[in-house]
Design a protein around this motif. Structure first.
Motif, short mmCIF file in Angstrom:
data_model
loop_
_atom_site.label_atom_id
_atom_site.label_comp_id
_atom_site.label_asym_id
_atom_site.label_seq_id
_atom_site.Cartn_x
_atom_site.Cartn_y
_atom_site.Cartn_z
N GLU A 32 2.19 5.19 0.50
CA GLU A 32 1.75 6.29 1.25
C GLU A 32 2.75 7.16 1.14
N HIS B 66 2.28 -1.24 4.53
CA HIS B 66 2.51 0.33 4.13
C HIS B 66 4.17 0.27 3.65
N ARG C 253 5.35 -1.00 6.65
CA ARG C 253 4.76 -1.12 8.53
C ARG C 253 3.84 -2.13 7.38
N SER C 254 4.19 -2.80 8.70
CA SER C 254 2.61 -3.56 8.85
C SER C 254 1.70 -4.11 9.61
N GLU C 255 0.25 -3.97 8.69
CA GLU C 255 -0.56 -4.12 9.52
C GLU C 255 -2.02 -5.47 9.11
N THR C 256 -2.52 -5.81 10.14
CA THR C 256 -3.49 -6.93 9.35
C THR C 256 -4.73 -6.11 9.08
N TRP C 257 -5.61 -6.33 8.17
CA TRP C 257 -7.21 -6.26 7.34
C TRP C 257 -7.73 -7.25 7.08
N CYS D 221 1.11 -1.23 0.35
CA CYS D 221 0.51 0.34 -0.06
C CYS D 221 1.01 1.36 0.04
N ARG E 47 9.73 5.13 8.42
CA ARG E 47 9.50 4.29 8.69
C ARG E 47 9.38 3.77 7.51
N GLU F 229 -2.62 -8.93 5.08
CA GLU F 229 -1.37 -7.71 5.39
C GLU F 229 -1.00 -6.98 4.75
#
Length: 390
Positions: free
Chosen positions: A47, A68, A57-61, A45, A54, A65
């Motif tokens: 950004e 970003h 940067r990873s997040e779970t949706w 993704c 940074r 995964e």
């Protein structure tokens, strides 16, 4: 078969949840589909930031995964920087890389040399679009060749694109898998009232306002005389753009130009209640907006070329100049039986060729084949990948 979960990374879009266009919508559909079938899925993704603090940067949706990726630039440069950092990160991961589009294909050899499997959706033949300058068209042409030879496997979203790619690689290197859609069985009429429209008494065009989408021809042909109906042209207009000014000048009083509308429910309502959908695209493959129009049951007035004829099939009335465009408009507006017949043909065509389930299963099988988990899919005459192994 290995017991570990299969893994896929999706590169080449701005990211999900989808908010930008057809590729993002497809990426979201595929990611959710595969995650629901036990895959480990990562989506890069973009950004854009004033300064990189940074890089990743990873997040779970919803089980996916979201990776970003920060870039401290904008415009085409930001896209290239984003593509490079995505490739650099993907090279370190054990996963098949699905690349959507080839605009940043110059970086794919790095990914291939890292030993990663690459499946690339080659999109349209971008270098043929007259809107681009010669240097930009040269860039796209070179990247098309790089993507064709750096990827393990190519995807064409239309049989004509498949034919074109056969001039780059052996035909057996390409799978033809179109875009998908979903039935639209109802839609509110409130969005129509806000624009002064009545259900069934207008035509709609949803496209970028560009010469190769024939917007001027559509507007001029409709505006030649009073029709007692409306034409809604969705798209972003800029006073600084000469073509945009020309389109606006050509518009008669029955043409409505509300700008770009990104609310999916409003756009769906405008499709569902339209008498017909006008599609002036002259280049490209299977156009997502045209597929969505078919699922909404829209009779289609389309520019006459192999891309649109294959996609719309019997749901289309086709034109190649302003006179034939006006004739198609008059036929569709004046003949209720014709409109009903084209509507039925649109729904039948959508159901036959453009179901998401078939499309997503075809992508899954291609990715599994690259991992040597299933045999390579066989090709069908329609251009849709079969789920049956050879």
């Amino acid at each position: 078969m290995p017991h570990s979960s299969p893994s896929l990374l999706i590169l080449g879009t701005r990211g999900i949840p989808a908010a930008h266009g057809g590729f993002e919508t497809f990426a979201e559909k595929l990611a959710l589909f595969l995650a629901g079938r036990g895959w480990r899925v990562g989506v890069y993704c973009q950004e854009e930031v004033p300064a990189v603090t940074r890089r990743f940067r990873s997040e779970t949706w919803r089980g996916i995964e979201l990776i970003h990726t920060q870039v401290a630039s904008s415009g085409p440069r930001a896209t290239l920087e984003f593509d490079w950092h995505c490739v650099r990160d993907a090279a370190r991961r054990q996963a098949v890389s699905l690349v959507l589009g080839y605009n940043g294909a110059v970086f794919l050899p790095y990914l291939r040399l890292a030993g990663r499997k690459i499946l690339t959706n080659m999109d349209g033949i971008e270098w043929r679009r007259p809107k681009w300058s010669l240097p930009v068209r040269g860039w796209f042409w070179a990247n098309e060749w790089i993507a064709a030879w750096s990827s393990n496997r190519l995807v064409a979203d239309h049989p004509v694109i498949g034919d074109h790619l056969a001039t780059r690689r052996p035909r057996s290197a390409t799978a033809v898998i179109p875009y998908g859609g979903e039935p639209v069985e109802s839609a509110p009429e409130a969005p129509l009232a806000a624009l002064g429209l009545d259900s069934g008494r207008y035509l709609v065009s949803i496209a970028r306002i560009e010469p190769d989408n024939s917007i001027l021809s559509l507007v001029e042909s409709f505006s030649r005389k009073p029709r007692g109906r409306k034409l809604v042209v969705l798209g972003t207009f800029s006073e600084a753009n000469a073509y945009h000014r020309q389109v606006k000048s050509a518009a008669g009083p029955e043409v409505i130009m509300p700008g770009a509308i990104y609310d999916a429910e409003i756009v769906q309502a405008l499709r569902f209640h339209a008498r017909g959908y006008m599609h002036g695209h002259t280049v490209g493959g299977t156009n997502p907006s045209l597929v969505e129009a078919l699922w909404a049951g829209n009779p289609v007035i389309a520019h006459d070329n192999p891309y649109n004829r294959w996609t719309a099939g019997a749901a289309g009335l086709f034109f190649n100049d302003d006179s034939s465009c006006e004739a198609a408009i008059e036929n569709l507006l004046g003949d209720d039986a014709l409109a009903a017949r084209l509507k039925a043909a649109a729904l039948a065509r959508a159901q036959k060729a453009f179901t998401w389930q078939t499309v997503l299963e075809a992508y899954e099988r291609e990715a599994l084949a690259l991992m040597d988990r299933v045999p390579r899919p066989a090709m069908q005459p329609t251009g849709v990948v079969s789920n049956k192994p050879r």
